[in-house]
Design a protein around this motif. Structure first.
Motif, PDB file in Angstrom:
ATOM      1  N   THR A   1       0.828  -1.207   0.000  1.00 23.29           N
ATOM      2  CA  THR A   1       0.000   0.000   0.000  1.00 23.29           C
ATOM      3  C   THR A   1       0.861   1.255   0.000  1.00 23.29           C
ATOM      4  O   THR A   1       0.600   2.205  -0.750  1.00 23.29           O
ATOM      5  CB  THR A   1      -0.936   0.006   1.221  1.00 23.29           C
TER       6      THR A   1
ATOM      7  N   ALA B   1       0.095   6.116   4.342  1.00 25.19           N
ATOM      8  CA  ALA B   1      -1.284   6.224   3.876  1.00 25.19           C
ATOM      9  C   ALA B   1      -2.045   4.937   4.165  1.00 25.19           C
ATOM     10  O   ALA B   1      -1.590   3.854   3.815  1.00 25.19           O
ATOM     11  CB  ALA B   1      -1.318   6.524   2.386  1.00 25.19           C
TER      12      ALA B   1
ATOM     13  N   CYS C   1       0.363   0.319  -4.373  1.00 22.21           N
ATOM     14  CA  CYS C   1      -0.374  -0.853  -4.857  1.00 22.21           C
ATOM     15  C   CYS C   1       0.004  -1.239  -6.292  1.00 22.21           C
ATOM     16  O   CYS C   1      -0.851  -1.278  -7.192  1.00 22.21           O
ATOM     17  CB  CYS C   1      -1.876  -0.622  -4.756  1.00 22.21           C
TER      18      CYS C   1
ATOM     19  N   TYR D   1     -10.525  -1.991   6.044  1.00 17.38           N
ATOM     20  CA  TYR D   1     -10.275  -2.210   4.612  1.00 17.38           C
ATOM     21  C   TYR D   1     -10.076  -3.707   4.365  1.00 17.38           C
ATOM     22  O   TYR D   1      -9.847  -4.474   5.300  1.00 17.38           O
ATOM     23  CB  TYR D   1      -9.039  -1.438   4.146  1.00 17.38           C
TER      24      TYR D   1
ATOM     25  N   TYR E   1      -3.955   9.396   7.403  1.00 19.23           N
ATOM     26  CA  TYR E   1      -2.518   9.546   7.626  1.00 19.23           C
ATOM     27  C   TYR E   1      -2.274   9.657   9.127  1.00 19.23           C
ATOM     28  O   TYR E   1      -2.543  10.706   9.729  1.00 19.23           O
ATOM     29  CB  TYR E   1      -1.993  10.794   6.919  1.00 19.23           C
TER      30      TYR E   1
ATOM     31  N   SER F   1     -15.226   5.766   2.363  1.00 18.18           N
ATOM     32  CA  SER F   1     -13.920   5.586   1.734  1.00 18.18           C
ATOM     33  C   SER F   1     -13.056   6.820   1.937  1.00 18.18           C
ATOM     34  O   SER F   1     -13.553   7.950   1.931  1.00 18.18           O
ATOM     35  CB  SER F   1     -14.087   5.324   0.231  1.00 18.18           C
TER      36      SER F   1
ATOM     37  N   TYR G   1      -5.548   3.302   3.247  1.00 17.56           N
ATOM     38  CA  TYR G   1      -6.736   3.406   2.399  1.00 17.56           C
ATOM     39  C   TYR G   1      -7.850   2.558   3.024  1.00 17.56           C
ATOM     40  O   TYR G   1      -7.689   1.356   3.199  1.00 17.56           O
ATOM     41  CB  TYR G   1      -6.429   2.908   0.994  1.00 17.56           C
ATOM     42  N   TYR G   2      -8.964   3.190   3.341  1.00 15.26           N
ATOM     43  CA  TYR G   2     -10.040   2.455   4.004  1.00 15.26           C
ATOM     44  C   TYR G   2     -11.341   2.580   3.221  1.00 15.26           C
ATOM     45  O   TYR G   2     -11.517   3.498   2.412  1.00 15.26           O
ATOM     46  CB  TYR G   2     -10.223   2.946   5.440  1.00 15.26           C
ATOM     47  N   ASP G   3     -12.249   1.603   3.453  1.00 18.50           N
ATOM     48  CA  ASP G   3     -13.534   1.605   2.748  1.00 18.50           C
ATOM     49  C   ASP G   3     -14.722   1.671   3.695  1.00 18.50           C
ATOM     50  O   ASP G   3     -15.867   1.703   3.249  1.00 18.50           O
ATOM     51  CB  ASP G   3     -13.661   0.382   1.844  1.00 18.50           C
TER      52      ASP G   3
ATOM     53  N   ILE H   1      -8.557   8.161   2.802  1.00 16.10           N
ATOM     54  CA  ILE H   1      -7.160   7.873   3.126  1.00 16.10           C
ATOM     55  C   ILE H   1      -6.846   8.531   4.469  1.00 16.10           C
ATOM     56  O   ILE H   1      -7.069   9.735   4.648  1.00 16.10           O
ATOM     57  CB  ILE H   1      -6.193   8.402   2.054  1.00 16.10           C
TER      58      ILE H   1
END
Length: 245
Positions: free
Chosen positions: A131, A199, A135, A216, A170, A166, A201-203, A168
């Protein structure tokens, strides 16, 4: 006779003892990602002595030596196993800084690799490092075995009350990655860690057990959770930026 454990031993014997260099890449004091994998393969008996190349030539050398590509399952995730070799980057365009390679040491996404970020051979969680590096495309090879048909995935374990969102995040400090929303380190030990500034990244997110968690799906197909602040009734009390605030 070829031996995966001897291949892995070459890497672990040098973990924390050598540095990373693309110029002085043949040892004994420094290597780069591909030279380390090549020399580990030679030590394991998979390649002839003095065979050396780069990340891009590794595709062909592995295939000629009997390694087969592991196909992703129906979700696009790769079911990696101990001894599998990964290559980041597209074939034909992954040499130099454009690619990266290493070896899985378990079935839980731990890799050992020679890398610039930690200046040497280290063990890390694949999904976190992947990530952080944007990616990139992944190819995974397994010796003498391939998966040719998609595997019907099992639904990832999901905490009740998970809400879609969704973004990002930090972090401003080190945060642990968990398989659930249990904050007890003994019952649910950390699977990996994100360092400050990385970073995430989450959903989705959830408020549970006194914390705000982002969530995520990892490259392995498993759902992961990261506590990003206390559940104090506010929406802007977080250990970083990018979630609500």
């Amino acid at each position: 006779m070829a031996n995966l454990e001897n291949m892995l031993k070459w890497m672990t014997d040098r973990q924390g003892k050598v540095s990373y260099s693309m110029n002085q890449r043949l040892g004994p004091n420094s290597y780069d990602c591909s030279s380390a994998v090549y020399l580990a393969l030679i030590s394991g008996g998979f390649l002839p002595q003095h065979t050396i190349g780069n990340t891009d030539s590794l595709f062909g050398h592995l295939e000629k030596a009997g390694w087969k590509q592991v196909a992703p399952d129906a979700t696009g995730n790769f079911p990696a196993q101990r001894g599998d070799i990964f290559i980041w980057g597209s074939r034909g365009a992954s040499s130099g800084a454009a690619g990266h390679t290493g070896i899985f040491t378990d079935n839980q996404d731990t890799i050992i690799h020679c890398n610039y970020g930690y200046n040497g051979i280290t063990s890390n969680n694949h999904d976190v490092i992947w990530t952080v590096n944007g990616c990139p495309p992944i190819t995974i090879y397994r010796y003498g075995q391939t998966i040719t048909a998609p595997v019907k995935p099992q639904a990832p374990t999901q905490a009740a009350g998970l809400k879609p969102l969704s973004g990002i995040f930090y972090p401003d400090r080190t945060l642990a990655v968990s398989k659930d929303t249990n904050p007890d380190d003994q019952a649910s030990p950390a699977l990996a860690h994100y360092q400050a500034g990385m970073a995430i990244y989450y959903d989705s997110y959830i408020m549970a057990n006194g914390y705000a968690w982002i969530s995520y799906i990892a490259a392995s197909g498993a759902r992961r959770y990261v506590a990003v602040g206390p559940d104090d009734g506010q929406i802007d009390t977080t250990w970083g930026r990018g979630f609500f605030n």
